[in-house]
Design a protein around this motif. Structure first.
Motif, PDB file in Angstrom:
ATOM      1  N   GLY A 238       0.800  -1.216   0.000  1.00  0.00           N
ATOM      2  CA  GLY A 238       0.000   0.000   0.000  1.00  0.00           C
ATOM      3  C   GLY A 238       0.834   1.267   0.000  1.00  0.00           C
ATOM      4  O   GLY A 238       0.327   2.351  -0.229  1.00  0.00           O
ATOM      5  N   LYS A 239       2.124   1.155   0.262  1.00  0.00           N
ATOM      6  CA  LYS A 239       3.034   2.306   0.254  1.00  0.00           C
ATOM      7  C   LYS A 239       3.695   2.400  -1.127  1.00  0.00           C
ATOM      8  O   LYS A 239       3.721   1.436  -1.889  1.00  0.00           O
ATOM      9  CB  LYS A 239       4.124   2.145   1.325  1.00  0.00           C
ATOM     10  CG  LYS A 239       3.609   2.078   2.731  1.00  0.00           C
ATOM     11  CD  LYS A 239       3.233   3.432   3.214  1.00  0.00           C
ATOM     12  CE  LYS A 239       2.792   3.352   4.679  1.00  0.00           C
ATOM     13  NZ  LYS A 239       2.530   4.628   5.238  1.00  0.00           N
ATOM     14  N   PRO A 240       4.243   3.575  -1.478  1.00  0.00           N
ATOM     15  CA  PRO A 240       4.946   3.686  -2.767  1.00  0.00           C
ATOM     16  C   PRO A 240       6.116   2.696  -2.856  1.00  0.00           C
ATOM     17  O   PRO A 240       6.723   2.351  -1.847  1.00  0.00           O
ATOM     18  CB  PRO A 240       5.459   5.128  -2.767  1.00  0.00           C
ATOM     19  CG  PRO A 240       4.588   5.859  -1.802  1.00  0.00           C
ATOM     20  CD  PRO A 240       4.206   4.848  -0.763  1.00  0.00           C
ATOM     21  N   ARG A 241       6.396   2.267  -4.054  1.00  0.00           N
ATOM     22  CA  ARG A 241       7.525   1.347  -4.267  1.00  0.00           C
ATOM     23  C   ARG A 241       8.825   2.010  -3.868  1.00  0.00           C
ATOM     24  O   ARG A 241       8.965   3.224  -3.920  1.00  0.00           O
ATOM     25  CB  ARG A 241       7.585   0.919  -5.728  1.00  0.00           C
ATOM     26  CG  ARG A 241       6.461   0.021  -6.106  1.00  0.00           C
ATOM     27  CD  ARG A 241       6.655  -0.481  -7.496  1.00  0.00           C
ATOM     28  NE  ARG A 241       5.548  -1.356  -7.847  1.00  0.00           N
ATOM     29  CZ  ARG A 241       5.413  -1.915  -9.018  1.00  0.00           C
ATOM     30  NH1 ARG A 241       6.294  -1.688  -9.958  1.00  0.00           N
ATOM     31  NH2 ARG A 241       4.401  -2.700  -9.263  1.00  0.00           N
ATOM     32  N   GLN A 242       9.782   1.180  -3.528  1.00  0.00           N
ATOM     33  CA  GLN A 242      11.068   1.660  -3.049  1.00  0.00           C
ATOM     34  C   GLN A 242      12.146   1.322  -4.076  1.00  0.00           C
ATOM     35  O   GLN A 242      12.229   0.195  -4.550  1.00  0.00           O
ATOM     36  CB  GLN A 242      11.359   0.966  -1.714  1.00  0.00           C
ATOM     37  CG  GLN A 242      12.547   1.456  -0.976  1.00  0.00           C
ATOM     38  CD  GLN A 242      12.631   0.759   0.388  1.00  0.00           C
ATOM     39  OE1 GLN A 242      12.284  -0.400   0.529  1.00  0.00           O
ATOM     40  NE2 GLN A 242      13.095   1.483   1.374  1.00  0.00           N
ATOM     41  N   ILE A 243      12.970   2.295  -4.420  1.00  0.00           N
ATOM     42  CA  ILE A 243      14.089   2.052  -5.331  1.00  0.00           C
ATOM     43  C   ILE A 243      15.211   1.430  -4.517  1.00  0.00           C
ATOM     44  O   ILE A 243      15.670   2.010  -3.530  1.00  0.00           O
ATOM     45  CB  ILE A 243      14.548   3.356  -5.999  1.00  0.00           C
ATOM     46  CG1 ILE A 243      13.415   3.944  -6.833  1.00  0.00           C
ATOM     47  CG2 ILE A 243      15.795   3.105  -6.848  1.00  0.00           C
ATOM     48  CD1 ILE A 243      13.702   5.327  -7.366  1.00  0.00           C
ATOM     49  N   LEU A 244      15.641   0.237  -4.889  1.00  0.00           N
ATOM     50  CA  LEU A 244      16.666  -0.460  -4.129  1.00  0.00           C
ATOM     51  C   LEU A 244      18.078  -0.083  -4.557  1.00  0.00           C
ATOM     52  O   LEU A 244      18.977  -0.009  -3.739  1.00  0.00           O
ATOM     53  CB  LEU A 244      16.466  -1.974  -4.232  1.00  0.00           C
ATOM     54  CG  LEU A 244      15.105  -2.492  -3.729  1.00  0.00           C
ATOM     55  CD1 LEU A 244      15.004  -3.986  -3.948  1.00  0.00           C
ATOM     56  CD2 LEU A 244      14.920  -2.123  -2.272  1.00  0.00           C
ATOM     57  N   ALA A 245      18.272   0.135  -5.859  1.00  0.00           N
ATOM     58  CA  ALA A 245      19.619   0.445  -6.329  1.00  0.00           C
ATOM     59  C   ALA A 245      19.552   1.080  -7.717  1.00  0.00           C
ATOM     60  O   ALA A 245      18.596   0.880  -8.468  1.00  0.00           O
ATOM     61  CB  ALA A 245      20.478  -0.818  -6.392  1.00  0.00           C
ATOM     62  N   PHE A 246      20.592   1.854  -8.027  1.00  0.00           N
ATOM     63  CA  PHE A 246      20.792   2.380  -9.382  1.00  0.00           C
ATOM     64  C   PHE A 246      21.815   1.462 -10.033  1.00  0.00           C
ATOM     65  O   PHE A 246      22.914   1.286  -9.513  1.00  0.00           O
ATOM     66  CB  PHE A 246      21.315   3.814  -9.330  1.00  0.00           C
ATOM     67  CG  PHE A 246      21.739   4.333 -10.668  1.00  0.00           C
ATOM     68  CD1 PHE A 246      20.806   4.758 -11.595  1.00  0.00           C
ATOM     69  CD2 PHE A 246      23.082   4.387 -11.003  1.00  0.00           C
ATOM     70  CE1 PHE A 246      21.204   5.237 -12.837  1.00  0.00           C
ATOM     71  CE2 PHE A 246      23.485   4.860 -12.239  1.00  0.00           C
ATOM     72  CZ  PHE A 246      22.543   5.284 -13.157  1.00  0.00           C
TER      73      PHE A 246
END
Length: 110
Positions: free
Chosen positions: A24-32
């Motif tokens: 339900g929360k925004p997706r999280q960017i794990l790495a570039f």
């Protein structure tokens, strides 16, 4: 590593472990992640600003070079470690700053 410290100097603060995104929360960017396979001679220009003046690092590399960059965007139990792997052939790096020649090598690998 020296370029990383120039652009992102360490502040030596204890970092908090990143919270994992909940449903339900925004997706999280794990790495570039960046991967480049260079099939012909190439020039890569890295532009940056220092003291309100635009400068550049020009990197010439030969065909057959490759580069893999991974920069974590979250902090785990053991912190985080950016990694740069690759093999650059016939490298010639120059800068628009005072000391023009940065690097000349037949092969640069990690």
């Amino acid at each position: 590593d020296c370029l990383w410290k120039f652009f992102f100097p360490p502040d030596y603060q204890v970092m908090k472990i990143s919270e994992i995104a909940q449903p339900g929360k925004p997706r999280q960017i794990l790495a570039f992640e960046l991967r480049m396979n260079i099939i012909a001679d190439a020039t890569i220009d890295l532009l940056f600003t220092k003291n309100r003046e635009t400068n550049a690092v020009h990197v010439n590399v030969g065909a057959g070079s490759y580069l893999e960059v991974n920069i974590p965007m979250t902090v785990g139990e053991n912190g985080y470690s950016p990694t740069i792997k690759g093999q650059l052939l016939h490298v010639d790096a120059t800068s628009s700053m005072q000391y023009r020649t940065l690097l000349e090598a037949e092969m640069l690998a990690s």
